[in-house]
Enzyme design. Structure first.
Site, PDB file in Angstrom:
ATOM      1  N   ASP A   1     -22.210  18.847 -37.078  1.00  0.00           N
ATOM      2  CA  ASP A   1     -23.443  18.516 -37.128  1.00  0.00           C
ATOM      3  C   ASP A   1     -23.532  17.503 -38.612  1.00  0.00           C
ATOM      4  O   ASP A   1     -23.266  17.905 -39.692  1.00  0.00           O
ATOM      5  CB  ASP A   1     -24.586  19.472 -37.235  1.00  0.00           C
ATOM      6  CG  ASP A   1     -25.886  19.195 -37.213  1.00  0.00           C
ATOM      7  OD1 ASP A   1     -26.020  17.796 -37.097  1.00  0.00           O
ATOM      8  OD2 ASP A   1     -26.803  20.031 -37.133  1.00  0.00           O
TER       9      ASP A   1
ATOM     10  N   HIS B   1     -26.443  16.094 -39.385  1.00  0.00           N
ATOM     11  CA  HIS B   1     -27.703  16.356 -39.709  1.00  0.00           C
ATOM     12  C   HIS B   1     -28.656  15.208 -39.991  1.00  0.00           C
ATOM     13  O   HIS B   1     -29.590  15.324 -40.884  1.00  0.00           O
ATOM     14  CB  HIS B   1     -27.620  17.467 -40.735  1.00  0.00           C
ATOM     15  CG  HIS B   1     -28.534  18.481 -40.734  1.00  0.00           C
ATOM     16  ND1 HIS B   1     -29.669  18.594 -41.481  1.00  0.00           N
ATOM     17  CD2 HIS B   1     -28.870  19.651 -39.909  1.00  0.00           C
ATOM     18  CE1 HIS B   1     -30.433  19.586 -41.169  1.00  0.00           C
ATOM     19  NE2 HIS B   1     -30.172  20.236 -40.086  1.00  0.00           N
TER      20      HIS B   1
ATOM     21  N   GLU C   1     -23.036  15.858 -33.943  1.00  0.00           N
ATOM     22  CA  GLU C   1     -24.422  16.143 -33.427  1.00  0.00           C
ATOM     23  C   GLU C   1     -24.886  15.058 -34.564  1.00  0.00           C
ATOM     24  O   GLU C   1     -24.693  15.208 -35.780  1.00  0.00           O
ATOM     25  CB  GLU C   1     -24.857  17.387 -33.686  1.00  0.00           C
ATOM     26  CG  GLU C   1     -26.168  17.594 -33.708  1.00  0.00           C
ATOM     27  CD  GLU C   1     -26.801  19.255 -33.560  1.00  0.00           C
ATOM     28  OE1 GLU C   1     -27.727  19.428 -33.911  1.00  0.00           O
ATOM     29  OE2 GLU C   1     -26.008  19.873 -33.102  1.00  0.00           O
TER      30      GLU C   1
ATOM     31  N   GLU D   1     -32.538  16.574 -31.090  1.00  0.00           N
ATOM     32  CA  GLU D   1     -33.502  17.578 -31.466  1.00  0.00           C
ATOM     33  C   GLU D   1     -34.596  17.176 -32.015  1.00  0.00           C
ATOM     34  O   GLU D   1     -35.753  17.585 -32.099  1.00  0.00           O
ATOM     35  CB  GLU D   1     -32.907  18.471 -32.307  1.00  0.00           C
ATOM     36  CG  GLU D   1     -32.254  17.671 -33.955  1.00  0.00           C
ATOM     37  CD  GLU D   1     -31.595  18.489 -34.831  1.00  0.00           C
ATOM     38  OE1 GLU D   1     -32.041  19.103 -35.799  1.00  0.00           O
ATOM     39  OE2 GLU D   1     -30.322  18.640 -34.459  1.00  0.00           O
TER      40      GLU D   1
ATOM     41  N   HIS E   1     -31.134  22.322 -28.215  1.00  0.00           N
ATOM     42  CA  HIS E   1     -31.050  22.713 -29.586  1.00  0.00           C
ATOM     43  C   HIS E   1     -31.994  23.946 -29.642  1.00  0.00           C
ATOM     44  O   HIS E   1     -32.981  24.068 -29.070  1.00  0.00           O
ATOM     45  CB  HIS E   1     -31.860  21.503 -30.490  1.00  0.00           C
ATOM     46  CG  HIS E   1     -31.948  21.708 -31.831  1.00  0.00           C
ATOM     47  ND1 HIS E   1     -33.188  21.929 -32.694  1.00  0.00           N
ATOM     48  CD2 HIS E   1     -31.091  21.632 -32.812  1.00  0.00           C
ATOM     49  CE1 HIS E   1     -32.968  22.093 -33.717  1.00  0.00           C
ATOM     50  NE2 HIS E   1     -31.495  21.908 -33.930  1.00  0.00           N
TER      51      HIS E   1
END
Length: 382
Positions: free
Chosen positions: A183, A185, A209, A235, A285
């Protein structure tokens, strides 16, 4: 059947639970929450109660359209998360009233169990080799880790080397056959993502991700062209209209709608179907509580393109309480050998311990994500 009341509780570690009651004694539960903005979503749910009280809860699509289209301003994380929790609770009511699990109402299951993954490493990833071995010993076949701590928009290549070394540590710990999701993020800006995405290729990620922030998704085609592994995002996208351009641009391989942020099951199913038309996979998610997880699993059970499900049992955010604490019976969400079996009980298939919810709501929470700064004092993406 008519809706008579909406009740909400802020509960540790960072969740908001909603109960919708009816005049026939059937009630449903949902999680309308944005992490770090739970009180704001709670206020939005209360405002939506003007539209909901007195309505037949079984008319889920009409209620969804009323909540979405009934206000001149629509979309975004707060309103769509409020709608999401309401929608989850309505499906819970309908399933309970008919005595069937929600996936039966949505066409029936296409699988008997769902592959799950967990988190390791924390916000600033560390000790990933040991933690990777521990979760694989529990039967998981995949896990996710943050790729980096904070990064400047242009940072040193040493930071890239550090990130690659952590992924290498995880891969060395578990061997070639375990799925490692990484991720970013939204911490990795375009100039650094260009380098890091390619440096990770030898470690064969399950997926990367959020390689860039949602506002920079237009950069994905150029950044990811030629990569030999999947790219995931979604997400922080809140409707099928947000997902449409990234699908049309062919820049994502896995969509990750959050069923507590994207309008609930009603909208998430449409997102999943839209993704399927582009031959794109689904991996909802879910770093939240038991109701979001149960709703996500019902979507997985009816979606051919679903391949893995996130869950947050034991995640570093869960201080004070964890996912299964609020259930009278945790067995429906039990993970065995890395899979959760088909949910079979009516509604969402999990029963909330309301007395415990009320008890923990007395403590409540004001969870906020960390506010990070770079060495020069400027704000860093968390």
């Amino acid at each position: 059947m008519k809706i008579t009341a909406l009740k909400t509780w802020l509960v540790p570690p960072r969740w908001l639970f909603l109960k919708i009651e009816t005049d026939e004694g059937v009630s449903g539960w949902g999680e309308p929450v944005v992490e770090g903005r739970a009180h704001t979503v709670q206020a939005a749910v209360e405002e939506f109660s003007d539209t909901l009280i007195g309505r037949d809860p079984r008319r889920i699509e009409d209620i969804w359209q009323s909540l979405y289209r009934g206000g001149f301003y629509r979309g975004g994380p707060i309103l769509m998360s409020a709608i999401a929790g309401i929608d989850q609770a309505l499906w819970d009511i309908k399933g309970k009233a008919l005595g069937v699990p929600v996936h039966e109402l949505l066409g029936g299951a296409v699988r008997e169990k769902m592959r799950m993954y967990c988190w390791i490493g924390g916000d600033r990833p560390h000790d990933v080799g040991r933690q990777a071995k521990e979760v694989i010993a529990k039967g998981f076949t995949a896990f996710k880790m943050n790729g980096t701590p904070e990064l400047q928009i242009v940072d040193s290549h040493a930071k890239v080397d550090d990130a690659v070394a952590r992924v290498a540590e995880a891969r060395d710990a578990v061997g070639p056959d375990v799925g490692i999701a990484i991720d970013f993020h939204g911490r990795v800006h375009r100039p650094m993502a260009k380098a890091l995405l390619r440096e990770l290729e030898p470690f064969h990620p399950l997926f990367v991700e959020e390689p860039v922030l949602p506002e920079h998704l237009h950069a994905l085609p150029a950044l990811t062209a030629g990569l030999g592994y999947p790219i995931a995002t979604g997400e922080r996208l809140h409707s099928r209209y947000d997902f449409r351009p990234i699908l049309e641009d062919r820049c994502v391989d896995i969509v990750q709608p959050d069923i507590s942020h994207c309008g609930g099951l009603t909208e998430a199913r449409k997102i999943a179907t839209l993704a399927e038309t582009f031959d794109v996979a689904l991996a909802p998610h879910c770093p939240l509580g038991p109701l979001t997880l149960a709703a996500s699993l019902h979507l997985d059970f009816i979606s051919h393109n679903a391949f893995i499900q996130e869950q947050s049992m034991g995640i570093h955010y869960n201080q004070g309480n964890d996912v299964l604490d609020y259930l009278t019976d945790p067995s429906p969400l039990t993970i065995t050998d890395g899979y959760t079996p088909l949910l079979t009980k009516p509604g969402l298939g999990v029963e909330i311990n309301e007395d415990f919810v009320i008890e923990r709501a007395a403590e409540g929470h004001r969870w906020r994500n960390p506010l990070w700064r770079h060495e020069d004092g400027s704000i860093a993406e968390w």
